[in-house]
Design an enzyme around this catalytic site. Structure first.
Site, PDB file in Angstrom:
ATOM      1  N   CYS A  25       0.823  -1.194   0.000  1.00  0.00           N
ATOM      2  CA  CYS A  25       0.000   0.000   0.000  1.00  0.00           C
ATOM      3  C   CYS A  25       0.856   1.241   0.000  1.00  0.00           C
ATOM      4  O   CYS A  25       2.036   1.204   0.346  1.00  0.00           O
ATOM      5  CB  CYS A  25      -0.868   0.069   1.256  1.00  0.00           C
ATOM      6  SG  CYS A  25      -1.755  -1.434   1.630  1.00  0.00           S
ATOM      7  N   GLY A  51       0.259   0.251  -5.036  1.00  0.00           N
ATOM      8  CA  GLY A  51      -1.005  -0.469  -4.945  1.00  0.00           C
ATOM      9  C   GLY A  51      -1.960  -0.002  -6.011  1.00  0.00           C
ATOM     10  O   GLY A  51      -2.129   1.194  -6.198  1.00  0.00           O
ATOM     11  N   ASN A 125      -0.340   1.136   5.959  1.00  0.00           N
ATOM     12  CA  ASN A 125       0.561   0.344   5.111  1.00  0.00           C
ATOM     13  C   ASN A 125       1.352  -0.599   6.010  1.00  0.00           C
ATOM     14  O   ASN A 125       1.978  -0.139   6.962  1.00  0.00           O
ATOM     15  CB  ASN A 125       1.501   1.281   4.347  1.00  0.00           C
ATOM     16  CG  ASN A 125       2.577   0.542   3.548  1.00  0.00           C
ATOM     17  OD1 ASN A 125       3.654   1.061   3.320  1.00  0.00           O
ATOM     18  ND2 ASN A 125       2.290  -0.661   3.115  1.00  0.00           N
ATOM     19  N   GLY A 126       1.307  -1.871   5.689  1.00  0.00           N
ATOM     20  CA  GLY A 126       2.033  -2.858   6.492  1.00  0.00           C
ATOM     21  C   GLY A 126       1.105  -3.985   6.880  1.00  0.00           C
ATOM     22  O   GLY A 126      -0.090  -3.935   6.588  1.00  0.00           O
ATOM     23  N   TYR A 270      13.421  -3.313  -4.854  1.00  0.00           N
ATOM     24  CA  TYR A 270      12.396  -3.342  -5.897  1.00  0.00           C
ATOM     25  C   TYR A 270      11.227  -2.379  -5.694  1.00  0.00           C
ATOM     26  O   TYR A 270      10.766  -1.744  -6.629  1.00  0.00           O
ATOM     27  CB  TYR A 270      11.805  -4.761  -6.004  1.00  0.00           C
ATOM     28  CG  TYR A 270      10.546  -4.832  -6.839  1.00  0.00           C
ATOM     29  CD1 TYR A 270      10.619  -4.882  -8.226  1.00  0.00           C
ATOM     30  CD2 TYR A 270       9.288  -4.827  -6.239  1.00  0.00           C
ATOM     31  CE1 TYR A 270       9.466  -4.924  -9.004  1.00  0.00           C
ATOM     32  CE2 TYR A 270       8.131  -4.876  -7.015  1.00  0.00           C
ATOM     33  CZ  TYR A 270       8.229  -4.922  -8.399  1.00  0.00           C
ATOM     34  OH  TYR A 270       7.096  -4.957  -9.152  1.00  0.00           O
ATOM     35  N   CYS A 464      13.216 -12.000   4.040  1.00  0.00           N
ATOM     36  CA  CYS A 464      12.884 -12.743   2.820  1.00  0.00           C
ATOM     37  C   CYS A 464      14.111 -13.445   2.246  1.00  0.00           C
ATOM     38  O   CYS A 464      13.984 -14.373   1.461  1.00  0.00           O
ATOM     39  CB  CYS A 464      12.196 -11.848   1.794  1.00  0.00           C
ATOM     40  SG  CYS A 464      13.078 -10.345   1.380  1.00  0.00           S
TER      41      CYS A 464
HETATM   42  P1  5GP Z   1       9.779 -14.271 -11.527  1.00  0.00           P
HETATM   43  O1  5GP Z   1      11.095 -14.594 -12.157  1.00  0.00           O
HETATM   44  O2  5GP Z   1       9.740 -14.572 -10.092  1.00  0.00           O
HETATM   45  O3  5GP Z   1       8.622 -14.861 -12.256  1.00  0.00           O
HETATM   46  O4  5GP Z   1       9.562 -12.720 -11.645  1.00  0.00           O
HETATM   47  C1  5GP Z   1      10.577 -11.816 -11.355  1.00  0.00           C
HETATM   48  C2  5GP Z   1      10.140 -10.467 -11.825  1.00  0.00           C
HETATM   49  O5  5GP Z   1       9.072 -10.012 -11.007  1.00  0.00           O
HETATM   50  C3  5GP Z   1      11.236  -9.402 -11.716  1.00  0.00           C
HETATM   51  O6  5GP Z   1      11.268  -8.721 -12.945  1.00  0.00           O
HETATM   52  C4  5GP Z   1      10.788  -8.471 -10.634  1.00  0.00           C
HETATM   53  O7  5GP Z   1      11.016  -7.122 -10.997  1.00  0.00           O
HETATM   54  C5  5GP Z   1       9.327  -8.714 -10.537  1.00  0.00           C
HETATM   55  N1  5GP Z   1       8.873  -8.619  -9.149  1.00  0.00           N
HETATM   56  C6  5GP Z   1       9.522  -8.882  -7.990  1.00  0.00           C
HETATM   57  N2  5GP Z   1       8.726  -8.697  -6.943  1.00  0.00           N
HETATM   58  C7  5GP Z   1       7.547  -8.274  -7.455  1.00  0.00           C
HETATM   59  C8  5GP Z   1       6.331  -7.890  -6.884  1.00  0.00           C
HETATM   60  O8  5GP Z   1       6.157  -7.876  -5.667  1.00  0.00           O
HETATM   61  N3  5GP Z   1       5.364  -7.513  -7.787  1.00  0.00           N
HETATM   62  C9  5GP Z   1       5.539  -7.516  -9.147  1.00  0.00           C
HETATM   63  N4  5GP Z   1       4.567  -7.153  -9.984  1.00  0.00           N
HETATM   64  N5  5GP Z   1       6.672  -7.872  -9.700  1.00  0.00           N
HETATM   65  C10 5GP Z   1       7.651  -8.247  -8.860  1.00  0.00           C
HETATM   66 MG    MG Z   2      10.847  -6.547 -13.021  1.00  0.00          MG
END
Ligand code: 5GP
Ligand code: MG
Length: 485
Positions: A25, A51, A125-126, A270, A464
């Protein structure tokens, strides 16, 4: 540099992304501005990447709270006329992404209640790790809940408090919470924000001058929201701190003793936008360092460095500068992928990834490529991208991930999937390499991650990547399985 963040893909294509579950969020608050609802709108707009499922704003004109919230993106939920109806010089706002579902609108925040302390509205948020436990306890003694979100326990605790002032009732309630919260709370005559004792999620305070020459205070999950409304950053809200703004001015106080900080390092890896300062540090700077240190740790002979856009871009630039290899735009992202779309044909493999990413044949063909991405969660995206690059003629693909293997779920507000779905929880790096089809695969080390965030290193949560959680997790499994329904 491509500044649009990776979650933009969720913004425009929530249902086409990698079936990832989020409960993240963004929160915003403003006090003392004649255009409070507009500022809240702009603030939420800048926090949209945090979000995309629902958005809401509540304002106060000193007497009454007014609410507008709904499902969808900020720009879809609000119109000029709805913002006009949200009268008052104070506002809070929230943007949320969680599981979709028939009752999802019930969970849209802010939550407003009428209780012995007057009208209150709250946005959070959290994740509260004892949220479910508290809820059961409150329900057993008669509280009725409208939503399935853990946030709702906070107003319930406040309503029950014997303390007569809002500040004391909030303080008493906060002391019962465990886990992560950065929250903004609006009453008729004051705005209160608070951050949990370990500071899992970010929250900043800023100020700006109003058109009538007064001082307004603003609060936001990320400072990119301040930039858009031309507010100036004052400071982070400190872990365990409560900030109260009213017509009497601003006051800051510690509501709980200091605990070792556990600020979410994934915000730097990220989640946050690179143009934000988070936990007092530039996100862009961290991301570039992640890439630089990755290059030092895992070099490989190659012709160029290519990012998986957009989230992999800063780390790829860092990798390229450190290795001396050219950074090339070998993967292009379509930013207009729609919410609803027509699956091209059954036989077109990986069409979802293809819709958002396309290799540049003349850059990729015959090349030895270092492909940089910020994280690898399930591995399915990477596998598709590697396959796609090969189809476009890549000679070698060396996958480099700018964080350590993600081995455990987050209970503090980033919804990583359960460990059974986390590829690194179940497979070795070599097995993951094989799964993705890359010629080589390397992750950043934990030490490298710590170095990249420099002075923040000892103040972050790495659960994580390590499985070492900074709080007790009793009851968490029940909470997550309930909240995911
Ligand atoms: P995977 O290899 O696990 O299928 O996807 C990795 C990709 O998902 C990476 O490009 C990363 O930027 C993206 N990613 C990592 N964490 C998240 C998240 O919490 N949400 C979304 N939409 N993408 C994520
Ligand atoms: Mg990505």
């Amino acid at each position: 540099m491509n500044t649009e963040d990776d979650h933009q893909l969720q913004v425009v294509g929530a249902d086409i992304d990698d079936d990832r579950f989020h409960d993240e969020c963004g929160v915003f608050g403003v006090w003392g501005h004649p255009e409070a609802s507009k500022l809240a709108y702009l603030g939420l707009y800048a926090l949209q990447h945090r979000g995309q499922e629902s958005a809401g704003i509540v304002t106060s004109d000193g007497k009454e709270l007014r609410t507008h919230k709904g499902m969808g993106l900020v720009r879809e939920v609000f119109s000029e006329s709805t913002l006009k109806k949200l009268k008052g010089r104070a506002a809070i706002g929230h943007t949320r992404y969680s599981t979709a579902g028939p009752s999802a609108h019930l969970n849209a925040q802010p939550f407003t209640v009428q209780c012995s302390k007057g009208q209150l509205s709250i946005a959070h948020n959290g994740n509260l790790t004892n949220g479910w436990e508290l809820r059961r306890e409150l329900e057993a003694s008669g509280s009725i809940f409208q939503a399935t979100s853990d946030t709702e326990v906070i107003p319930h605790l406040m309503a029950r408090s014997r303390e007569t002032t809002l500040r004391h009732a909030l303080r008493e309630s906060l002391l019962r919470l465990e886990g992560a919260y950065s929250l903004v709370l609006l009453a008729q005559d004051r705005l209160i924000v608070a951050r949990d004792q370990r500071g899992f999620r970010p929250l900043s305070v800023g100020k700006l001058e109003t058109p009538d020459g007064k001082l307004a205070y603003v609060f936001a999950s990320e400072t990119c929201a301040f930039d858009l409304i031309q507010a100036e950053l004052i400071d982070e809200v400190q872990p365990g701190e409560m900030v109260i703004v009213s017509n009497e001015g601003i006051s800051r106080e510690r509501f709980a003793p200091e605990l070792p900080k556990a600020q979410c390092v994934f915000e730097h890896v990220y989640f946050s936008r690179p143009d934000s300062r988070v936990f007092g540090r530039s996100v862009a700077q961290s991301r570039e360092m992640l890439g630089r240190i990755l290059a030092r740790e895992s070099p490989v002979p190659a012709d160029c460095v290519i990012a998986v856009p957009d989230s992999g871009v800063p780390a790829a630039i860092g990798y390229a500068s450190e290795s001396g290899l050219p950074y090339r735009l070998g993967l292009i992202r379509n930013h207009y992928v729609g919410r609803t779309f027509i699956e091209p044909t059954q036989t077109m493999r990986d069409s979802r990834v293809r819709q958002k990413l396309n290799p540049v044949r003349d850059i990729v063909e015959g090349q030895r490529i270092i492909l940089v991405d910020d994280s690898l969660v399930r591995g399915t995206t990477s596998r598709k991208i590697v396959r796609l690059m090969r189809e476009f003629g890549a000679k070698e693909i060396h996958l480099r991930i700018s964080c350590p293997p993600t081995i455990s779920s987050c209970y503090y507000g980033v919804d990583t999937p359960s460990s059974s779905e986390l590829i690194a929880a179940n497979q070795t790096v070599e097995e993951i390499r094989e799964f993705t089809g890359a010629d080589s695969l390397a992750y950043l080390s934990l030490g490298g991650l710590r170095k990249s965030v420099e002075s923040l290193a000892d103040d972050c949560c790495y659960a994580c990547y390590t499985g070492k959680y900074p709080t007790d997790l009793v009851g968490v499994e029940i909470l997550t399985s309930q909240s995911q329904k």
